[in-house]
Scaffold this motif. Structure first.
Motif, PDB file in Angstrom:
ATOM      1  N   ASP A   1      20.092  15.992  -0.278  1.00  0.00           N
ATOM      2  CA  ASP A   1      19.152  16.984  -0.807  1.00  0.00           C
ATOM      3  C   ASP A   1      18.144  16.334  -1.744  1.00  0.00           C
ATOM      4  N   ARG A   2      18.523  15.196  -2.301  1.00  0.00           N
ATOM      5  CA  ARG A   2      17.677  14.518  -3.280  1.00  0.00           C
ATOM      6  C   ARG A   2      17.019  13.268  -2.697  1.00  0.00           C
ATOM      7  N   LEU A   3      17.195  13.025  -1.416  1.00  0.00           N
ATOM      8  CA  LEU A   3      16.614  11.849  -0.789  1.00  0.00           C
ATOM      9  C   LEU A   3      15.083  11.927  -0.827  1.00  0.00           C
ATOM     10  N   GLY A   4      14.447  10.916  -1.395  1.00  0.00           N
ATOM     11  CA  GLY A   4      12.990  10.877  -1.480  1.00  0.00           C
ATOM     12  C   GLY A   4      12.411  11.691  -2.624  1.00  0.00           C
ATOM     13  N   ARG A   5      13.255  12.219  -3.492  1.00  0.00           N
ATOM     14  CA  ARG A   5      12.754  13.063  -4.589  1.00  0.00           C
ATOM     15  C   ARG A   5      11.909  12.237  -5.565  1.00  0.00           C
ATOM     16  N   GLU A   6      10.739  12.771  -5.919  1.00  0.00           N
ATOM     17  CA  GLU A   6       9.893  12.106  -6.907  1.00  0.00           C
ATOM     18  C   GLU A   6      10.529  12.216  -8.280  1.00  0.00           C
TER      19      GLU A   6
ATOM     20  N   VAL B   1       0.824  -1.222   0.000  1.00  0.00           N
ATOM     21  CA  VAL B   1       0.000   0.000   0.000  1.00  0.00           C
ATOM     22  C   VAL B   1       0.849   1.260   0.000  1.00  0.00           C
ATOM     23  N   VAL B   2       1.967   1.243   0.728  1.00  0.00           N
ATOM     24  CA  VAL B   2       2.703   2.487   0.986  1.00  0.00           C
ATOM     25  C   VAL B   2       3.919   2.688   0.100  1.00  0.00           C
ATOM     26  N   PHE B   3       4.333   1.678  -0.667  1.00  0.00           N
ATOM     27  CA  PHE B   3       5.572   1.805  -1.422  1.00  0.00           C
ATOM     28  C   PHE B   3       5.476   2.814  -2.566  1.00  0.00           C
ATOM     29  N   ASN B   4       4.274   3.270  -2.884  1.00  0.00           N
ATOM     30  CA  ASN B   4       4.146   4.228  -3.984  1.00  0.00           C
ATOM     31  C   ASN B   4       4.621   5.622  -3.615  1.00  0.00           C
ATOM     32  N   SER B   5       4.936   5.852  -2.333  1.00  0.00           N
ATOM     33  CA  SER B   5       5.486   7.145  -1.924  1.00  0.00           C
ATOM     34  C   SER B   5       6.650   6.925  -0.972  1.00  0.00           C
ATOM     35  N   PHE B   6       7.633   7.798  -1.048  1.00  0.00           N
ATOM     36  CA  PHE B   6       8.807   7.673  -0.193  1.00  0.00           C
ATOM     37  C   PHE B   6       8.429   7.836   1.273  1.00  0.00           C
ATOM     38  N   ALA B   7       7.556   8.791   1.571  1.00  0.00           N
ATOM     39  CA  ALA B   7       7.147   9.026   2.959  1.00  0.00           C
ATOM     40  C   ALA B   7       6.455   7.795   3.538  1.00  0.00           C
ATOM     41  N   GLY B   8       5.568   7.182   2.754  1.00  0.00           N
ATOM     42  CA  GLY B   8       4.873   5.987   3.215  1.00  0.00           C
ATOM     43  C   GLY B   8       5.828   4.831   3.425  1.00  0.00           C
ATOM     44  N   MET B   9       6.754   4.643   2.482  1.00  0.00           N
ATOM     45  CA  MET B   9       7.735   3.573   2.608  1.00  0.00           C
ATOM     46  C   MET B   9       8.605   3.778   3.837  1.00  0.00           C
ATOM     47  N   LEU B  10       9.057   5.026   4.051  1.00  0.00           N
ATOM     48  CA  LEU B  10       9.931   5.321   5.184  1.00  0.00           C
ATOM     49  C   LEU B  10       9.204   5.087   6.507  1.00  0.00           C
TER      50      LEU B  10
ATOM     51  N   VAL C   1      13.520   8.500  -5.687  1.00  0.00           N
ATOM     52  CA  VAL C   1      14.889   8.116  -5.314  1.00  0.00           C
ATOM     53  C   VAL C   1      14.902   7.820  -3.820  1.00  0.00           C
ATOM     54  N   TYR C   2      15.214   6.579  -3.460  1.00  0.00           N
ATOM     55  CA  TYR C   2      15.243   6.247  -2.030  1.00  0.00           C
ATOM     56  C   TYR C   2      16.663   6.272  -1.462  1.00  0.00           C
ATOM     57  N   TRP C   3      17.673   6.249  -2.331  1.00  0.00           N
ATOM     58  CA  TRP C   3      19.053   6.418  -1.877  1.00  0.00           C
ATOM     59  C   TRP C   3      19.849   7.079  -3.007  1.00  0.00           C
ATOM     60  N   PRO C   4      20.150   8.381  -2.871  1.00  0.00           N
ATOM     61  CA  PRO C   4      20.782   9.113  -3.965  1.00  0.00           C
ATOM     62  C   PRO C   4      22.236   8.697  -4.188  1.00  0.00           C
ATOM     63  N   GLY C   5      22.657   8.800  -5.453  1.00  0.00           N
ATOM     64  CA  GLY C   5      24.068   8.650  -5.769  1.00  0.00           C
ATOM     65  C   GLY C   5      24.814   9.912  -5.371  1.00  0.00           C
ATOM     66  N   LYS C   6      26.109   9.876  -5.494  1.00  0.00           N
ATOM     67  CA  LYS C   6      26.925  11.023  -5.096  1.00  0.00           C
ATOM     68  C   LYS C   6      26.837  12.112  -6.158  1.00  0.00           C
TER      69      LYS C   6
END
Length: 288
Positions: free
Chosen positions: A281-286, A64-73, A268-273
Motif C-alpha cells: 500500500d505504501r510502495l512508491g509513496r512520496e 533524469v528519472v530517479f526523482n520519481s518512483f514512476a520514472g524509476m520503475l 519509498v521504493y521498497w516498504p518495510g513490514k
C-alpha cells in the motif's frame, strides 16, 4: 585443404574449414553476461552495439528519472525488457543459423574485453549516481513514523552545496560525533529562533502546522515537549523526528550545519513490514 591455426577457432567444434555452428545456449549465456554480447557471438556486431548503446542510454537515464518512483520503475522495467529481448534474439538467431563462418572478432578475448567494457560502463553509471545523483537508504528506527516505517527503503536525492533546504523537507544528515547518518525533518531555518511549548514547535514565535506528527498531544515529558528558544546561525537548521517520543534529534544534537545535510528523501521504493495492512500500500509513496 589448408588447416587454420587454433587462433581462428571460436569453439572446440569449429571445423577445419573455418565454419562453426552457433549454439543457442551459448548466445543466451553471453547475453546474460553483457547485453549485445550474444549478437557479437552470432556475427551481428552492429546489432550488438545497438543493444549495448541502449543499455548505456537507459543507465544514464536514471539521472533524469530517479526523482520519481514512476520514472524509476519505468526505466528499470525498460532496462530489464531490453536485456531479455537481447537474450531471446541472440538465442533465436543462433538456433536458426546452421552454419557460420567465423569472423575476426569471434575470439574468446574479444568476448572477454566486451564483457569488461560493459561491466565498467555499468559500474561507472552506478558510481556517478551515488556521487552526483541519488542514493538509497533504509530506515533503521521508528523515529520518523508514520512518514517512514522501520525497514523502509527509500530514495534520496543528493544535494549540492548550493541546493536549497526548505522547511518540511525530510533529509539525511551526517552527525560527526556519533559517526552516523540520521533521517529527520527540517523545522527550523537559518537565522530563526526555534522553541517548543507542550510539543508545539514555534519558529520566530509562529506555531508550525505539523500534520505529519505521530503523537500530536503532549505527554508531559519536559525535555521532549518543551524547549527554551534556540537561535539558529546563518548556516544552521533545526531537525526533528516525526515520532517525537522516540527521536534523537536537534533537541539533543543541537542545530545541524548545512554542510552535514547530504540529501533530501524522495519516495519509498521498497516498504518495510507495517504493523497492519499490506506493505505494498505504501510502495512508491512520496515522502512529504
Amino acid at each position: 585443404m589448408t588447416n587454420p591455426s587454433t587462433a581462428d577457432m571460436d569453439t572446440p567444434e569449429a571445423r577445419t574449414d573455418g565454419i562453426s555452428p552457433r549454439r543457442a545456449w551459448r548466445a543466451a549465456l553471453l547475453s546474460l553476461v553483457a547485453s549485445g554480447l550474444g549478437q557479437l557471438y552470432n556475427g551481428q556486431w552492429q546489432k550488438g552495439l545497438l543493444f549495448f548503446g541502449g543499455e548505456v542510454a537507459l543507465g544514464l537515464g536514471f539521472f533524469v528519472v530517479f526523482n520519481s518512483f514512476a520514472g524509476m520503475l519505468l526505466n528499470v522495467v525498460s532496462l530489464i525488457a531490453l536485456n531479455v529481448y537481447a537474450l531471446i534474439d541472440a538465442a533465436i538467431v543462433a538456433r536458426r543459423g546452421r552454419e557460420y563462418r567465423l569472423a575476426p572478432y569471434n575470439r574468446w578475448w574479444v568476448y572477454l574485453l566486451a564483457a569488461l567494457i560493459s561491466l565498467g560502463a555499468g559500474q561507472g553509471v552506478q558510481l556517478s549516481l551515488n556521487a552526483y545523483g541519488y542514493e538509497s537508504y533504509k530506515a533503521s528506527s521508528g523515529s520518523m513514523i508514520p512518514t517512514l516505517l522501520v525497514g523502509d527503503r527509500f530514495m534520496v536525492e543528493m544535494l549540492a552545496d548550493g541546493d536549497p533546504v526548505r522547511r518540511g523537507d525530510v533529509v539525511i544528515f551526517y552527525e560527526q560525533r556519533s559517526d552516523k547518518h540520521f533521517v529527520k525533518r527540517v523545522v527550523g531555518l537559518p537565522g530563526e529562533t526555534v522553541s517548543m511549548t507542550e510539543r508545539r514547535v514555534f519558529a520566530d514565535g509562529k506555531s508550525l502546522d505539523e500534520p505529519y506528527l505521530n503523537t500530536p498531544v503532549s505527554n508531559g515529558v519536559p525535555v521532549r515537549d518543551n524547549m527554551a528558544p534556540v537561535r539558529l546561525g546563518t548556516d544552521q537548521y533545526f531537525l526533528l523526528g516525526d515520532n517525537r517520543d522516540h527521536s534523537y534529534d536537534s533537541r539533543w544534537l543541537g542545530p545541524i550545519r548545512r554542510a552535514d545535510i547530504l540529501g533530501r528523501a524522495l519516495y519509498v521504493y521498497w516498504p518495510g513490514k507495517p504493523v497492519a495492512g499490506s506493505r505494498f500500500d505504501r510502495l512508491g509513496r512520496e515522502i512529504r
